[in-house]
Design an enzyme around this catalytic site. Sequence first.
Site, short mmCIF file in Angstrom:
data_model
loop_
_atom_site.label_atom_id
_atom_site.label_comp_id
_atom_site.label_asym_id
_atom_site.label_seq_id
_atom_site.Cartn_x
_atom_site.Cartn_y
_atom_site.Cartn_z
N ASN A 1 0.84 -1.20 0.00
CA ASN A 1 0.00 0.00 0.00
C ASN A 1 0.87 1.26 0.00
OD1 ASN A 1 -2.78 1.04 0.44
ND2 ASN A 1 -2.01 1.77 2.42
N HIS B 1 -5.01 9.91 -1.50
CA HIS B 1 -5.26 11.13 -0.72
C HIS B 1 -5.15 12.30 -1.70
CE1 HIS B 1 -5.34 9.22 3.17
NE2 HIS B 1 -4.24 8.57 2.89
N GLU C 1 -7.51 4.67 0.69
CA GLU C 1 -7.59 5.74 1.71
C GLU C 1 -8.05 7.05 1.09
OE1 GLU C 1 -3.93 6.12 3.92
OE2 GLU C 1 -3.58 3.97 3.97
N ASP D 1 -9.52 10.53 0.07
CA ASP D 1 -10.18 11.76 0.50
C ASP D 1 -9.87 12.85 -0.52
OD1 ASP D 1 -7.54 11.87 1.55
OD2 ASP D 1 -8.25 11.75 3.62
C1 XIL Z 1 -3.28 8.55 9.47
C2 XIL Z 1 -4.47 8.60 10.41
O1 XIL Z 1 -5.61 8.93 9.67
C3 XIL Z 1 -4.23 9.60 11.50
O2 XIL Z 1 -5.27 9.55 12.48
C4 XIL Z 1 -2.88 9.36 12.20
O3 XIL Z 1 -2.62 10.39 13.12
C5 XIL Z 1 -1.77 9.29 11.18
O4 XIL Z 1 -2.08 8.33 10.18
N1 XIL Z 1 -1.22 6.96 5.09
C6 XIL Z 1 -1.61 5.86 5.80
C7 XIL Z 1 -2.53 6.02 6.96
O5 XIL Z 1 -1.28 4.73 5.41
O6 XIL Z 1 -2.28 5.06 7.95
C8 XIL Z 1 -2.46 7.40 7.54
O7 XIL Z 1 -3.46 7.50 8.54
C9 XIL Z 1 -2.64 8.43 6.46
C10 XIL Z 1 -1.56 8.32 5.42
#
Ligand code: XIL
Length: 324
Positions: free
Chosen positions: A173, A209, A238, A240
């Site tokens: 990932n 992201h 993930e 957003d």
């Molecule tokens: C983030 C969480 O959303 C937060 O709450 C934490 O403080 C930090 O991590 N990449 C990833 C995730 O693989 O695990 C991360 O999640 C965001 C970026």
Amino acid sequence: MSNYSSLREAADNHGFRIGAALNARSLRSDPSYWKTAKNEFNAITPENALKMGPLRPSRKIYDFTDADAIIDFGRAHGMYTRGHTLVWHNQKPDWFQAWDYTDEQLEAFLRDHIHTVTGRYRDKIDAWDVVNEAIADDGTLRETVWADAMGENYLDKSFRWADEITDADLYYNDYGADAVNKKSDAIYDLLSDLLERDVPIDGVGLQCHALGDHPDPDSVAKNIRRFRELGLDVQITEMDVAFPLDDRPENPLEEQAMYYQAITEACLEAGCGALVQWGVNDANSWLRSFKDFPERFTGDPLLFDDNCDSKPAYHTVKETLADS
Ligand code: XIL
């Protein structure tokens, strides 16, 4: 307009996984969060609870309380569960800093960690992000405690240790590798090599992201296709969608809806099997609290607003699934 009453129903009917990252605190304390998670999604990922830091308050002790709560919730509601994550350079336990380990000790520690955590959830987790973010932004192998102690080989070993215990699908990932670019090229090469060496890897997770930078959906589709052609499953893990505060579009909610739609279409066209958004509703997004993100990006990146009411993006994703 489709007749589906929820995103979950639309996804179920079209064989797609639509997911959300969950935290245990909101599940316990916020009824609308709980209801939205169970009614609108057919997949979940614990946002933090399965990371090494939260799981390992001390070297000898595991605390599975929050992870269990989230995973039990998913099972009670028939949801596909992604485990995130076994090997990462971030969110290691605090005590790690002060531990004066040898390379052999660190390797034994990681093996035990992977065996214990995958073992506990052997029948409960469908897919694991075994290794997270191992490639640096310039495409080289990231320097981490794991690479430092075990060499490049730490990826091979981690996947094999997970495979010794669980039948879950095993994923690599990463972020910033959603479209075809230097980083995703490097990941493509890395995963091709793993496959050539018969390392047990089943899929690649593209985090997506989309904060300041919104990867071109056509290029995302192309990227998904090339990983599929290697024989890997692909998931958006993930997602957003936000905008820089100093460069906000006139209609951010509409722009956001169009972007979610374009990525959903790319997933469906190119054969990506899941889209997980990084939170349930805006109030719980990491963009509200992580580092300097609140000063840099709009803090409403998800399909549901602070009150768990659906946003325009919710409707475009649902319609796109319904039309597929
Ligand atoms: C983030 C969480 O959303 C937060 O709450 C934490 O403080 C930090 O991590 N990449 C990833 C995730 O693989 O695990 C991360 O999640 C965001 C970026």
